[in-house]
Design a protein around this motif. Structure first.
Motif, PDB file in Angstrom:
ATOM      1  N   UNK A 182       0.848  -1.199   0.000  1.00 35.71           N
ATOM      2  CA  UNK A 182       0.000   0.000   0.000  1.00 35.71           C
ATOM      3  C   UNK A 182       0.880   1.244   0.000  1.00 35.71           C
ATOM      4  N   UNK A 183       1.408   1.540  -1.168  1.00 35.42           N
ATOM      5  CA  UNK A 183       2.249   2.730  -1.367  1.00 35.42           C
ATOM      6  C   UNK A 183       2.192   3.069  -2.849  1.00 35.42           C
ATOM      7  N   UNK A 184       2.783   4.209  -3.220  1.00 36.74           N
ATOM      8  CA  UNK A 184       2.611   4.670  -4.598  1.00 36.74           C
ATOM      9  C   UNK A 184       3.662   4.148  -5.552  1.00 36.74           C
ATOM     10  N   UNK A 185       4.873   3.970  -5.054  1.00 32.36           N
ATOM     11  CA  UNK A 185       5.924   3.517  -5.967  1.00 32.36           C
ATOM     12  C   UNK A 185       6.885   2.563  -5.255  1.00 32.36           C
ATOM     13  N   UNK A 186       7.710   1.907  -6.044  1.00 32.98           N
ATOM     14  CA  UNK A 186       8.658   0.916  -5.520  1.00 32.98           C
ATOM     15  C   UNK A 186       9.408   1.472  -4.309  1.00 32.98           C
ATOM     16  N   UNK A 187       9.375   0.774  -3.163  1.00 33.78           N
ATOM     17  CA  UNK A 187      10.083   1.287  -1.978  1.00 33.78           C
ATOM     18  C   UNK A 187      11.593   1.241  -2.172  1.00 33.78           C
TER      19      UNK A 187
END
Ligand SMILES: Cc1ncc(COP(=O)(O)O)c(C=O)c1O
Length: 438
Positions: free
Chosen positions: A373-378
């Protein structure tokens, strides 16, 4: 002590009955540190290919894959045959080599890019512990630098800043468990992942004490940036530290030659387990002969001699299973198919997530994948901490209730035997889970 009549050996067969026993006789009613919520906990009965069943007969698509050990899925016929045949020849011999362990060692030296020599251990944790000890012995320095959020096993040096709730006061590490000696924790230095600038700063200040830098090439689900791994290599060369690449997960998984091949980077030592082990009790440290050779028992009493020992080291059943697995993995096209399946799974999963306006990404590196649940690759642990982990675990719980074996919040694996049917069933389950999630 109970009388024989009162023994708790399960004659019971249902999951409920087995849980009643487990809750009494096992401290966590489970294994390891995973404690699944009541509504999704299960007792596994058996597996075949990409599927597994609990004792009540419920079927799951398995994306845990024995924590990555079962790259060929459950009960692969070639692996089963090799393990059974070896068990019949002799399950273990201690104190002397066995023929299968020698054959496997030669194969690993041929196939692991950095390996001039290997030394056996039993688990991935043991392998990372030995690698750290070797590095200390070789350099005469005590400290090891690791990255925040990295998992290198269960020992006291490994579980430092592995599960942080907040980012740290670098390079000071935080103990992850009660019972860890403070002196052990203070021999570990901690740095954020994929952050070469901070790494350079810490190394410039502490290099005289640092024996090695240990890194996961894919830290849980966070892929290393190539320049980061190459930067670690360069710093180790500059300051006389060893580079330990923890390939317990990625060895023979990202590619046949592991992350060393994938990223074209050469560590001094790499640690292997899971696929190396063939699902059994075997692991190893691979790498430079001048370092691993310090564990040669003929060097006992000499400076630098490094102690290695374990009842199951070089276990021939696990060695036979590993050789059978490597034969399968050496067949043409295996990795294209394995990694291609994960790619398709993530692309199609993303479409489902987007259709339901779920603010999550389906990420993969090779056959390692997860819905985050995040917008882009961590890039590092700070990104993981900032993500909505409660939502991630809620969606994963809904997936488990729809027949997908995933551990909520934990990175998952594709195996070589996942099928188009699995893909279709997974996407249908995700669609339904997303509806329930909203
Ligand atoms: C990167 C890494 N290193 C080390 C280990 C420890 O391996 P084991 O559980 O076999 O002790 C693991 C286990 O998951 C791992 O993922």
């Amino acid at each position: 002590m109970s009388s024989p009549a009162a023994k708790t050996t399960p004659a019971a067969q249902s999951q409920q009955e087995l849980f009643e026993i487990a809750d009494r006789v096992l401290p966590r009613s489970g294994l390891g540190s995973y404690s699944l919520a009541d509504e999704i906990r299960l007792i596994y009965s058996h597996g075949e290919g990409s599927r597994m069943w609990d004792v009540d007969g419920d079927e799951y698509i398995d994306y845990v894959g024995g924590a990555g050990a079962l790259i060929l899925g459950h009960s692969h016929p070639a692996v089963v045959a090799a393990a059974q045949a070896q068990y019949a020849r002799g399950a273990h011999m201690f104190g002397s080599l066995n023929d299968v362990a020698v054959r496997l060692a030669a194969r690993l030296v041929d196939d692991i890019p950095c390996a001039e020599m290997i030394a056996y251990a039993t688990t991935g944790s043991e392998a990372t512990g030995y690698a750290m000890r070797l590095a200390r012995a070789f350099t005469g320095r005590d400290k090891i630098l690791k990255f925040e959020g990295a998992y290198h096993g269960n020992h006291d040096y490994a579980i430092v800043s592995t599960f942080p709730k907040a980012t740290g006061d670098y390079p000071q590490g935080a103990a992850d468990s009660s019972g860890q000696p403070a002196a052990t924790v203070s021999t570990m230095l901690v740095c954020p992942y994929n952050d070469l600038a901070t790494l350079r700063r810490i190394v410039a200040e502490h290099h005289a004490d640092i024996a090695a830098i240990i890194a996961e090439p894919v830290q849980r689900i966070i892929p290393a940036e190539a320049e980061f791994l190459h930067g670690i290599r360069a710093l180790c060369d500059e300051y006389g530290m060893l580079f330990i690449l923890d390939e317990v997960v990625t060895g023979f998984r990202l590619a046949y030659g592991g992350a060393q091949q994938w990223y074209d980077v050469k560590p001094d030592l790499s640690t292997h387990g899971k696929v190396v082990g063939g699902g059994g009790p075997l692991s190893c440290v691979a790498g430079r002969a001048d370092v691993i050779g310090l564990s040669d028992p003929k060097r006992k009493g000499e400076p630098g001699y490094t102690y290695f020992n374990g009842t199951l080291h070089g276990n021939p059943v696990a060695a036979a299973a590993t050789l059978a697995m490597l034969d399968e993995l050496g067949k043409p096209g295996i990795y294209d198919r394995l990694n291609g399946f994960a790619d398709e799974l993530c692309r199609e999963s993303q479409k489902v997530l987007d259709r339901h306006a779920i603010p999550a990404i389906a990420e993969h590196t090779g056959s390692l994948w997860q819905i985050l649940f995040m917008e882009k690759t961590p890039r590092n642990q700070a990104d993981i901490i900032a993500s909505d982990q409660a939502a991630m675990r809620r969606l994963d719980t809904l997936l488990m209730q729809r027949g997908q074996y995933v551990l909520p919040g934990v990175r998952r694996f594709v195996s070589t035997v996942h099928t188009e049917q699995d893909l279709a069933d997974t996407l249908r389950g995700l669609d339904d889970a997303c509806r329930a999630f909203r």
